[in-house]
Design a protein around this motif. Structure first.
Motif, PDB file in Angstrom:
ATOM      1  N   ILE A 253       6.016  -7.198 -17.586  1.00  0.00           N
ATOM      2  CA  ILE A 253       5.497  -5.894 -17.134  1.00  0.00           C
ATOM      3  C   ILE A 253       4.430  -5.351 -18.091  1.00  0.00           C
ATOM      4  N   SER A 254       3.910  -6.219 -18.955  1.00  0.00           N
ATOM      5  CA  SER A 254       2.935  -5.743 -19.938  1.00  0.00           C
ATOM      6  C   SER A 254       1.519  -5.946 -19.442  1.00  0.00           C
ATOM      7  N   VAL A 255       0.719  -4.899 -19.563  1.00  0.00           N
ATOM      8  CA  VAL A 255      -0.697  -5.026 -19.184  1.00  0.00           C
ATOM      9  C   VAL A 255      -1.545  -4.810 -20.439  1.00  0.00           C
ATOM     10  N   LEU A 256      -2.737  -5.367 -20.421  1.00  0.00           N
ATOM     11  CA  LEU A 256      -3.610  -5.276 -21.592  1.00  0.00           C
ATOM     12  C   LEU A 256      -4.248  -3.889 -21.661  1.00  0.00           C
ATOM     13  N   ALA A 257      -4.108  -3.249 -22.796  1.00  0.00           N
ATOM     14  CA  ALA A 257      -4.790  -1.966 -23.043  1.00  0.00           C
ATOM     15  C   ALA A 257      -5.927  -2.281 -24.007  1.00  0.00           C
ATOM     16  N   PRO A 258      -7.137  -2.420 -23.497  1.00  0.00           N
ATOM     17  CA  PRO A 258      -8.204  -3.046 -24.286  1.00  0.00           C
ATOM     18  C   PRO A 258      -8.974  -2.138 -25.252  1.00  0.00           C
ATOM     19  N   TYR A 259      -9.012  -0.842 -24.994  1.00  0.00           N
ATOM     20  CA  TYR A 259      -9.998  -0.013 -25.718  1.00  0.00           C
ATOM     21  C   TYR A 259      -9.411   0.861 -26.815  1.00  0.00           C
ATOM     22  N   LEU A 260      -8.136   0.724 -27.141  1.00  0.00           N
ATOM     23  CA  LEU A 260      -7.468   1.692 -28.013  1.00  0.00           C
ATOM     24  C   LEU A 260      -8.046   1.701 -29.427  1.00  0.00           C
ATOM     25  N   ALA A 261      -8.000   2.884 -30.048  1.00  0.00           N
ATOM     26  CA  ALA A 261      -8.531   3.043 -31.408  1.00  0.00           C
ATOM     27  C   ALA A 261      -7.817   2.120 -32.395  1.00  0.00           C
ATOM     28  N   GLY A 262      -6.554   1.902 -32.149  1.00  0.00           N
ATOM     29  CA  GLY A 262      -5.775   1.061 -33.058  1.00  0.00           C
ATOM     30  C   GLY A 262      -5.885  -0.420 -32.729  1.00  0.00           C
ATOM     31  N   GLY A 263      -6.646  -0.756 -31.712  1.00  0.00           N
ATOM     32  CA  GLY A 263      -6.800  -2.165 -31.323  1.00  0.00           C
ATOM     33  C   GLY A 263      -6.055  -2.480 -30.043  1.00  0.00           C
ATOM     34  N   LYS A 264      -6.458  -3.617 -29.460  1.00  0.00           N
ATOM     35  CA  LYS A 264      -5.867  -4.086 -28.201  1.00  0.00           C
ATOM     36  C   LYS A 264      -4.352  -4.252 -28.299  1.00  0.00           C
ATOM     37  N   ILE A 265      -3.660  -3.854 -27.266  1.00  0.00           N
ATOM     38  CA  ILE A 265      -2.215  -4.152 -27.235  1.00  0.00           C
ATOM     39  C   ILE A 265      -1.809  -4.499 -25.802  1.00  0.00           C
ATOM     40  N   TRP A 266      -0.621  -5.060 -25.681  1.00  0.00           N
ATOM     41  CA  TRP A 266      -0.001  -5.239 -24.368  1.00  0.00           C
ATOM     42  C   TRP A 266       0.980  -4.096 -24.192  1.00  0.00           C
ATOM     43  N   GLN A 267       0.835  -3.371 -23.076  1.00  0.00           N
ATOM     44  CA  GLN A 267       1.647  -2.159 -22.897  1.00  0.00           C
ATOM     45  C   GLN A 267       2.541  -2.281 -21.661  1.00  0.00           C
ATOM     46  N   ALA A 268       3.831  -2.021 -21.842  1.00  0.00           N
ATOM     47  CA  ALA A 268       4.792  -2.199 -20.744  1.00  0.00           C
ATOM     48  C   ALA A 268       5.230  -0.893 -20.103  1.00  0.00           C
ATOM     49  N   THR A 269       5.077   0.213 -20.828  1.00  0.00           N
ATOM     50  CA  THR A 269       5.599   1.490 -20.313  1.00  0.00           C
ATOM     51  C   THR A 269       4.737   2.033 -19.168  1.00  0.00           C
ATOM     52  N   ILE A 270       5.341   2.946 -18.367  1.00  0.00           N
ATOM     53  CA  ILE A 270       4.572   3.580 -17.286  1.00  0.00           C
ATOM     54  C   ILE A 270       3.570   4.550 -17.896  1.00  0.00           C
ATOM     55  N   THR A 271       4.037   5.332 -18.855  1.00  0.00           N
ATOM     56  CA  THR A 271       3.137   6.273 -19.516  1.00  0.00           C
ATOM     57  C   THR A 271       2.260   5.514 -20.503  1.00  0.00           C
ATOM     58  N   GLY A 272       1.022   5.977 -20.659  1.00  0.00           N
ATOM     59  CA  GLY A 272       0.127   5.397 -21.662  1.00  0.00           C
ATOM     60  C   GLY A 272       0.401   6.098 -22.986  1.00  0.00           C
TER      61      GLY A 272
END
Ligand SMILES: Cc1ncc(COP(=O)(O)O)c(C=O)c1O
Length: 387
Positions: A253-272
Protein backbone atom coordinates in the motif's frame (compact mmCIF):
# COMPACT_ATOMS: atom_id res chain seq x y z
CA UNK A 1 -17.15 36.06 8.02
CA UNK A 2 -13.36 36.19 7.77
CA UNK A 3 -12.38 39.06 10.12
CA UNK A 4 -10.56 42.04 8.67
CA UNK A 5 -8.74 42.88 11.90
CA UNK A 6 -7.18 40.58 14.48
CA UNK A 7 -8.35 40.27 18.10
CA UNK A 8 -6.36 39.89 21.34
CA UNK A 9 -5.63 36.29 22.30
CA UNK A 10 -7.48 36.64 25.63
CA UNK A 11 -10.62 37.90 23.91
CA UNK A 12 -10.50 35.13 21.32
CA UNK A 13 -10.05 32.56 24.05
CA UNK A 14 -12.95 33.97 26.07
CA UNK A 15 -15.20 33.77 23.02
CA UNK A 16 -14.11 30.23 22.29
CA UNK A 17 -14.77 29.15 25.88
CA UNK A 18 -18.20 30.68 25.68
CA UNK A 19 -19.02 29.01 22.39
CA UNK A 20 -17.90 25.56 23.58
CA UNK A 21 -19.64 25.83 26.97
CA UNK A 22 -22.40 23.58 25.66
CA UNK A 23 -19.91 20.77 24.88
CA UNK A 24 -19.97 17.74 27.14
CA UNK A 25 -16.49 17.20 28.56
CA UNK A 26 -14.97 13.93 29.66
CA UNK A 27 -14.03 15.21 33.10
CA UNK A 28 -17.71 15.96 33.82
CA UNK A 29 -18.34 12.23 34.09
CA UNK A 30 -21.44 12.63 31.93
CA UNK A 31 -20.00 10.96 28.82
CA UNK A 32 -20.79 7.29 29.28
CA UNK A 33 -21.14 6.13 25.69
CA UNK A 34 -17.81 7.09 24.11
CA UNK A 35 -14.60 5.15 23.52
CA UNK A 36 -12.56 8.31 23.98
CA UNK A 37 -11.44 9.73 27.28
CA UNK A 38 -9.57 12.59 28.87
CA UNK A 39 -5.99 12.00 27.75
CA UNK A 40 -3.20 11.42 30.24
CA UNK A 41 -1.55 14.77 31.22
CA UNK A 42 1.89 13.43 30.31
CA UNK A 43 0.70 12.65 26.78
CA UNK A 44 -0.70 16.18 26.51
CA UNK A 45 2.73 17.52 27.54
CA UNK A 46 4.41 15.46 24.81
CA UNK A 47 1.97 16.70 22.17
CA UNK A 48 2.65 20.32 23.15
CA UNK A 49 6.42 19.95 23.08
CA UNK A 50 6.60 18.10 19.76
CA UNK A 51 3.65 19.71 18.01
CA UNK A 52 5.61 20.60 14.85
CA UNK A 53 6.81 17.09 13.93
CA UNK A 54 5.43 15.84 10.62
CA UNK A 55 5.72 12.13 9.93
CA UNK A 56 4.42 12.73 6.44
CA UNK A 57 7.94 13.94 5.73
CA UNK A 58 10.00 11.64 7.94
CA UNK A 59 13.29 12.54 6.23
CA UNK A 60 13.10 15.84 8.13
CA UNK A 61 12.25 14.22 11.43
CA UNK A 62 14.34 11.09 11.38
CA UNK A 63 14.42 10.84 15.18
CA UNK A 64 10.63 10.88 15.32
CA UNK A 65 10.47 8.25 12.57
CA UNK A 66 12.62 5.93 14.69
CA UNK A 67 10.42 6.59 17.71
CA UNK A 68 7.33 5.69 15.67
CA UNK A 69 9.03 2.44 14.64
CA UNK A 70 9.78 1.71 18.28
CA UNK A 71 6.17 2.47 19.24
CA UNK A 72 4.94 0.10 16.52
CA UNK A 73 7.30 -2.59 17.79
CA UNK A 74 6.16 -2.15 21.38
CA UNK A 75 2.53 -2.51 20.23
CA UNK A 76 3.49 -5.52 18.10
CA UNK A 77 5.16 -6.95 21.17
CA UNK A 78 2.02 -6.49 23.25
CA UNK A 79 0.20 -8.36 20.48
CA UNK A 80 2.60 -11.30 20.47
CA UNK A 81 5.04 -10.35 17.72
CA UNK A 82 8.78 -9.57 17.98
CA UNK A 83 8.69 -7.09 15.11
CA UNK A 84 5.74 -5.48 13.40
CA UNK A 85 5.27 -3.15 10.44
CA UNK A 86 2.81 -0.30 10.54
CA UNK A 87 2.02 3.23 11.59
CA UNK A 88 0.37 5.40 14.17
CA UNK A 89 -2.53 6.75 12.12
CA UNK A 90 -5.56 8.99 12.56
CA UNK A 91 -7.73 6.32 14.19
CA UNK A 92 -9.36 2.93 13.86
CA UNK A 93 -11.07 3.99 10.66
CA UNK A 94 -7.83 4.70 8.83
CA UNK A 95 -6.24 1.57 10.28
CA UNK A 96 -9.09 -0.63 9.02
CA UNK A 97 -9.01 1.03 5.60
CA UNK A 98 -5.26 0.36 5.34
CA UNK A 99 -5.72 -3.31 6.19
CA UNK A 100 -8.46 -3.78 3.58
CA UNK A 101 -6.38 -1.87 1.04
CA UNK A 102 -3.41 -4.12 1.68
CA UNK A 103 -5.45 -7.34 1.39
CA UNK A 104 -7.07 -6.09 -1.83
CA UNK A 105 -3.77 -5.06 -3.42
CA UNK A 106 -2.13 -8.37 -2.60
CA UNK A 107 -5.09 -10.50 -3.68
CA UNK A 108 -5.15 -9.53 -7.37
CA UNK A 109 -8.84 -10.40 -7.72
CA UNK A 110 -11.10 -8.60 -10.19
CA UNK A 111 -14.21 -8.44 -8.02
CA UNK A 112 -12.81 -8.42 -4.49
CA UNK A 113 -14.94 -9.44 -1.53
CA UNK A 114 -14.24 -9.14 2.20
CA UNK A 115 -16.07 -11.30 4.76
CA UNK A 116 -16.78 -9.55 8.05
CA UNK A 117 -19.11 -9.95 11.02
CA UNK A 118 -22.44 -8.11 11.07
CA UNK A 119 -21.13 -6.48 14.26
CA UNK A 120 -18.23 -4.78 12.42
CA UNK A 121 -17.65 -1.04 12.75
CA UNK A 122 -18.99 1.23 9.99
CA UNK A 123 -15.42 2.16 9.01
CA UNK A 124 -15.47 -1.00 6.88
CA UNK A 125 -18.39 0.45 4.90
CA UNK A 126 -16.15 3.40 4.06
CA UNK A 127 -13.30 1.03 3.19
CA UNK A 128 -15.51 -1.07 0.92
CA UNK A 129 -16.84 1.97 -0.88
CA UNK A 130 -13.47 3.67 -1.32
CA UNK A 131 -11.61 0.55 -2.37
CA UNK A 132 -14.25 -1.09 -4.55
CA UNK A 133 -14.42 -4.10 -2.24
CA UNK A 134 -17.79 -5.82 -1.81
CA UNK A 135 -18.60 -6.46 1.84
CA UNK A 136 -20.03 -9.87 2.64
CA UNK A 137 -21.64 -9.79 6.07
CA UNK A 138 -21.47 -12.93 8.21
CA UNK A 139 -24.23 -13.77 10.69
CA UNK A 140 -23.82 -13.56 14.43
CA UNK A 141 -24.59 -16.31 16.93
CA UNK A 142 -26.79 -15.89 19.99
CA UNK A 143 -23.77 -14.82 22.05
CA UNK A 144 -23.22 -11.98 19.51
CA UNK A 145 -19.91 -13.37 18.21
CA UNK A 146 -19.54 -14.09 14.53
CA UNK A 147 -20.75 -17.46 13.29
CA UNK A 148 -17.52 -18.95 11.96
CA UNK A 149 -19.42 -21.60 9.98
CA UNK A 150 -21.27 -18.83 8.17
CA UNK A 151 -17.95 -17.13 7.43
CA UNK A 152 -16.71 -20.37 5.87
CA UNK A 153 -19.88 -20.77 3.80
CA UNK A 154 -19.33 -17.29 2.37
CA UNK A 155 -15.75 -17.82 1.15
CA UNK A 156 -15.46 -17.70 -2.67
CA UNK A 157 -12.65 -17.30 -5.21
CA UNK A 158 -13.20 -13.55 -4.88
CA UNK A 159 -12.54 -13.44 -1.13
CA UNK A 160 -9.52 -11.27 -0.35
CA UNK A 161 -9.57 -11.73 3.42
CA UNK A 162 -11.53 -12.20 6.63
CA UNK A 163 -12.21 -9.83 9.51
CA UNK A 164 -12.71 -10.66 13.18
CA UNK A 165 -13.51 -8.18 15.94
CA UNK A 166 -11.77 -8.18 19.31
CA UNK A 167 -14.07 -5.86 21.24
CA UNK A 168 -17.12 -4.98 19.18
CA UNK A 169 -18.23 -1.38 19.21
CA UNK A 170 -21.66 -2.13 20.62
CA UNK A 171 -21.11 -4.89 23.14
CA UNK A 172 -17.36 -5.31 23.56
CA UNK A 173 -17.67 -8.91 22.41
CA UNK A 174 -14.58 -10.80 21.23
CA UNK A 175 -15.08 -13.05 18.21
CA UNK A 176 -13.69 -16.57 18.13
CA UNK A 177 -10.43 -15.36 16.60
CA UNK A 178 -8.62 -18.73 17.05
CA UNK A 179 -11.30 -20.41 14.88
CA UNK A 180 -11.19 -17.59 12.33
CA UNK A 181 -7.41 -17.87 12.23
CA UNK A 182 -7.60 -21.61 11.53
CA UNK A 183 -10.14 -20.96 8.80
CA UNK A 184 -7.95 -18.28 7.26
CA UNK A 185 -4.96 -20.63 7.24
CA UNK A 186 -7.03 -23.47 5.73
CA UNK A 187 -8.14 -21.26 2.84
CA UNK A 188 -4.88 -19.32 2.46
CA UNK A 189 -6.58 -16.03 3.32
CA UNK A 190 -5.29 -13.19 5.52
CA UNK A 191 -7.22 -12.40 8.70
CA UNK A 192 -7.51 -8.83 9.96
CA UNK A 193 -8.43 -8.32 13.62
CA UNK A 194 -10.14 -5.08 14.52
CA UNK A 195 -8.95 -4.59 18.09
CA UNK A 196 -9.33 -0.83 17.89
CA UNK A 197 -10.94 -0.93 21.32
CA UNK A 198 -9.89 -4.34 22.67
CA UNK A 199 -6.21 -4.03 21.83
CA UNK A 200 -5.51 -1.88 24.89
CA UNK A 201 -7.81 -3.97 27.09
CA UNK A 202 -7.55 -7.70 26.34
CA UNK A 203 -3.82 -8.29 27.00
CA UNK A 204 -4.16 -6.67 30.43
CA UNK A 205 -7.51 -8.31 31.22
CA UNK A 206 -5.97 -11.70 30.40
CA UNK A 207 -3.07 -10.95 32.74
CA UNK A 208 -5.65 -10.14 35.43
CA UNK A 209 -7.15 -13.60 35.03
CA UNK A 210 -10.18 -12.82 32.84
CA UNK A 211 -10.77 -15.69 30.45
CA UNK A 212 -10.62 -14.26 26.96
CA UNK A 213 -9.37 -16.29 24.01
CA UNK A 214 -6.26 -15.29 22.06
CA UNK A 215 -6.96 -12.60 19.50
CA UNK A 216 -3.62 -11.41 18.20
CA UNK A 217 -0.45 -12.36 16.30
CA UNK A 218 0.01 -15.42 18.52
CA UNK A 219 -2.46 -16.91 16.04
CA UNK A 220 -0.72 -17.57 12.75
CA UNK A 221 -3.67 -16.62 10.53
CA UNK A 222 -3.73 -13.07 11.91
CA UNK A 223 -1.91 -10.83 9.44
CA UNK A 224 -2.94 -7.40 10.69
CA UNK A 225 -4.36 -5.80 13.81
CA UNK A 226 -5.98 -2.42 14.43
CA UNK A 227 -5.18 -1.12 17.93
CA UNK A 228 -6.08 2.42 18.94
CA UNK A 229 -4.05 4.33 21.52
CA UNK A 230 -6.66 7.12 21.50
CA UNK A 231 -9.20 4.78 23.05
CA UNK A 232 -8.01 2.87 26.15
CA UNK A 233 -4.37 3.87 25.50
CA UNK A 234 -4.88 7.30 27.15
CA UNK A 235 -3.27 9.16 24.22
CA UNK A 236 -4.94 12.29 22.76
CA UNK A 237 -6.90 12.12 19.50
CA UNK A 238 -5.71 11.37 16.82
CA UNK A 239 -3.85 8.15 17.52
CA UNK A 240 -4.88 4.92 15.87
CA UNK A 241 -2.60 2.01 15.15
CA UNK A 242 -2.22 -0.48 12.33
CA UNK A 243 0.25 -3.34 12.68
CA UNK A 244 1.06 -5.87 9.96
CA UNK A 245 2.80 -9.18 10.56
CA UNK A 246 5.05 -8.84 7.51
CA UNK A 247 6.61 -5.96 5.63
CA UNK A 248 5.00 -6.96 2.34
CA UNK A 249 1.54 -5.94 3.63
CA UNK A 250 2.82 -2.41 4.18
CA UNK A 251 4.75 -2.35 0.90
CA UNK A 252 1.58 -3.34 -0.96
CA UNK A 253 0.00 0.00 0.00
CA UNK A 254 3.03 2.28 -0.27
CA UNK A 255 3.18 4.97 -2.91
CA UNK A 256 6.18 7.09 -3.83
CA UNK A 257 6.19 10.60 -2.36
CA UNK A 258 8.77 12.19 -4.63
CA UNK A 259 9.07 15.88 -3.74
CA UNK A 260 9.40 15.99 0.06
CA UNK A 261 11.90 18.33 1.73
CA UNK A 262 13.35 15.41 3.63
CA UNK A 263 13.75 13.31 0.49
CA UNK A 264 11.78 10.68 -1.39
CA UNK A 265 9.90 8.13 0.66
CA UNK A 266 7.36 5.36 0.22
CA UNK A 267 4.19 6.35 2.05
CA UNK A 268 1.46 3.91 3.12
CA UNK A 269 -0.88 6.08 5.19
CA UNK A 270 -4.05 7.71 3.83
CA UNK A 271 -3.04 11.07 5.25
CA UNK A 272 0.07 12.73 3.83
CA UNK A 273 1.08 15.30 6.41
CA UNK A 274 0.44 13.67 9.77
CA UNK A 275 1.16 14.45 13.42
CA UNK A 276 4.48 13.06 14.58
CA UNK A 277 3.56 14.20 18.09
CA UNK A 278 0.84 11.53 18.19
CA UNK A 279 3.35 8.76 17.54
CA UNK A 280 5.71 10.25 20.13
CA UNK A 281 2.86 10.40 22.64
CA UNK A 282 2.07 6.71 22.04
CA UNK A 283 5.71 5.83 22.65
CA UNK A 284 5.89 8.04 25.74
CA UNK A 285 2.70 6.68 27.31
CA UNK A 286 3.75 3.07 26.82
CA UNK A 287 7.12 3.86 28.42
CA UNK A 288 5.51 5.85 31.23
CA UNK A 289 2.70 3.48 32.21
CA UNK A 290 4.26 0.18 31.22
CA UNK A 291 2.31 -3.08 31.24
CA UNK A 292 1.53 -2.72 34.94
CA UNK A 293 0.19 0.81 34.58
CA UNK A 294 -2.24 -0.20 31.83
CA UNK A 295 -3.18 -3.33 33.77
CA UNK A 296 -4.24 -1.16 36.70
CA UNK A 297 -6.40 1.05 34.44
CA UNK A 298 -8.02 -2.05 32.93
CA UNK A 299 -8.52 -3.67 36.35
CA UNK A 300 -10.59 -0.71 37.54
CA UNK A 301 -12.60 -0.55 34.31
CA UNK A 302 -13.36 -4.29 34.34
CA UNK A 303 -14.37 -4.31 38.02
CA UNK A 304 -16.61 -1.30 37.55
CA UNK A 305 -18.26 -2.96 34.53
CA UNK A 306 -19.13 -6.09 36.50
CA UNK A 307 -20.49 -4.08 39.41
CA UNK A 308 -22.55 -1.91 37.05
CA UNK A 309 -23.95 -4.94 35.20
CA UNK A 310 -25.08 -6.33 38.57
CA UNK A 311 -26.80 -3.07 39.48
CA UNK A 312 -28.59 -2.90 36.12
CA UNK A 313 -30.08 -6.33 36.70
CA UNK A 314 -31.82 -5.04 39.82
CA UNK A 315 -33.81 -2.42 37.91
CA UNK A 316 -37.26 -3.58 36.78
CA UNK A 317 -37.78 -3.25 33.04
CA UNK A 318 -34.02 -3.12 32.31
CA UNK A 319 -32.41 -6.05 30.50
CA UNK A 320 -28.69 -6.67 30.24
CA UNK A 321 -27.93 -7.66 26.63
CA UNK A 322 -25.20 -10.03 27.80
CA UNK A 323 -22.68 -10.38 30.61
CA UNK A 324 -19.81 -7.99 29.84
CA UNK A 325 -16.72 -9.50 28.24
CA UNK A 326 -14.61 -6.33 28.32
CA UNK A 327 -15.41 -2.95 29.86
CA UNK A 328 -18.57 -2.27 27.87
CA UNK A 329 -22.00 -2.90 29.37
CA UNK A 330 -25.11 -2.71 27.19
CA UNK A 331 -28.74 -2.85 28.19
CA UNK A 332 -32.18 -2.45 26.72
CA UNK A 333 -35.41 -1.20 28.25
CA UNK A 334 -39.02 -1.15 27.21
CA UNK A 335 -39.75 2.09 25.38
CA UNK A 336 -36.03 2.48 24.68
CA UNK A 337 -36.37 5.60 22.58
CA UNK A 338 -38.28 7.47 25.27
CA UNK A 339 -35.78 6.33 27.90
CA UNK A 340 -32.86 7.43 25.72
CA UNK A 341 -34.41 10.82 25.10
CA UNK A 342 -35.10 11.40 28.78
CA UNK A 343 -31.57 10.36 29.82
CA UNK A 344 -30.14 12.71 27.21
CA UNK A 345 -32.35 15.49 28.50
CA UNK A 346 -30.80 14.88 31.91
CA UNK A 347 -27.40 15.55 30.32
CA UNK A 348 -26.05 12.04 29.82
CA UNK A 349 -23.79 11.41 26.83
CA UNK A 350 -25.27 8.09 25.73
CA UNK A 351 -27.07 6.78 22.68
CA UNK A 352 -29.27 3.85 21.75
CA UNK A 353 -28.39 1.78 18.71
CA UNK A 354 -29.37 -1.72 17.56
CA UNK A 355 -31.93 -1.83 20.38
CA UNK A 356 -29.69 -1.06 23.33
CA UNK A 357 -27.76 1.64 25.18
CA UNK A 358 -24.08 0.97 25.75
CA UNK A 359 -21.97 2.24 28.60
CA UNK A 360 -18.22 2.24 28.01
CA UNK A 361 -16.19 2.19 31.23
CA UNK A 362 -13.47 4.53 30.11
CA UNK A 363 -10.96 5.76 32.70
CA UNK A 364 -12.91 9.01 33.22
CA UNK A 365 -16.02 7.06 34.31
CA UNK A 366 -16.11 6.71 38.09
CA UNK A 367 -18.43 4.82 40.39
CA UNK A 368 -20.07 8.05 41.62
CA UNK A 369 -21.01 8.97 38.03
CA UNK A 370 -22.56 5.55 37.54
CA UNK A 371 -24.47 5.76 40.81
CA UNK A 372 -25.96 9.05 39.64
CA UNK A 373 -26.76 7.52 36.26
CA UNK A 374 -28.46 4.53 37.92
CA UNK A 375 -30.60 6.88 40.00
CA UNK A 376 -31.69 8.68 36.82
CA UNK A 377 -32.26 5.42 34.98
CA UNK A 378 -34.47 4.08 37.79
CA UNK A 379 -36.49 7.28 37.75
CA UNK A 380 -36.75 7.42 33.96
CA UNK A 381 -37.76 3.79 33.56
CA UNK A 382 -40.49 4.13 36.18
CA UNK A 383 -42.01 6.98 34.19
CA UNK A 384 -41.33 5.76 30.66
CA UNK A 385 -42.39 2.15 31.04
CA UNK A 386 -46.07 1.45 31.14
CA UNK A 387 -47.16 -0.84 33.98
C1 LIG B 1 -14.17 -1.79 16.81
C2 LIG B 1 -13.91 -0.43 16.24
N1 LIG B 1 -13.20 -0.30 15.12
C3 LIG B 1 -12.95 0.88 14.55
C4 LIG B 1 -13.41 2.05 15.12
C5 LIG B 1 -13.14 3.37 14.46
O1 LIG B 1 -12.24 4.12 15.21
P1 LIG B 1 -12.07 5.69 14.98
O2 LIG B 1 -13.34 6.33 15.42
O3 LIG B 1 -10.90 6.01 15.83
O4 LIG B 1 -11.80 5.91 13.54
C6 LIG B 1 -14.16 1.97 16.31
C7 LIG B 1 -14.69 3.19 16.92
O5 LIG B 1 -15.43 3.19 17.84
C8 LIG B 1 -14.43 0.71 16.87
O6 LIG B 1 -15.16 0.56 17.98
Amino acid sequence: MFPEKGTHEEDVLDELRLKTREDLTFDSGKILGSMCTYPHPFAVKIITEFIDRNLGDPGLHTGSRKVEEEAINMLANLLGLDKGYGHIVSGGTEANILAVRSFRNLADVEEPELILPKSAHFSFIKAGEMLGVRLVWAELKDDHTVDVRDVERKITDNTIGLVGIAGTTGLGVVDDIPALSDLALDYGLPLHVDAAFGGFVIPFAKALGYEIPDFDFRLKGVKSVTIDPHKMGMVPIPAGGIIFREKRYLEAISVLAPYLAGGKIWQATITGTRPGASALAVWAMIKHLGFNGYKEIVRKAMELSRWFAGELKKIPGVKLIREPVLNIVSFSTENLEAVEEELKRKGWGISAHRGYIRIVMMPHVKREHLEEFLRDLREVTVHSIKP
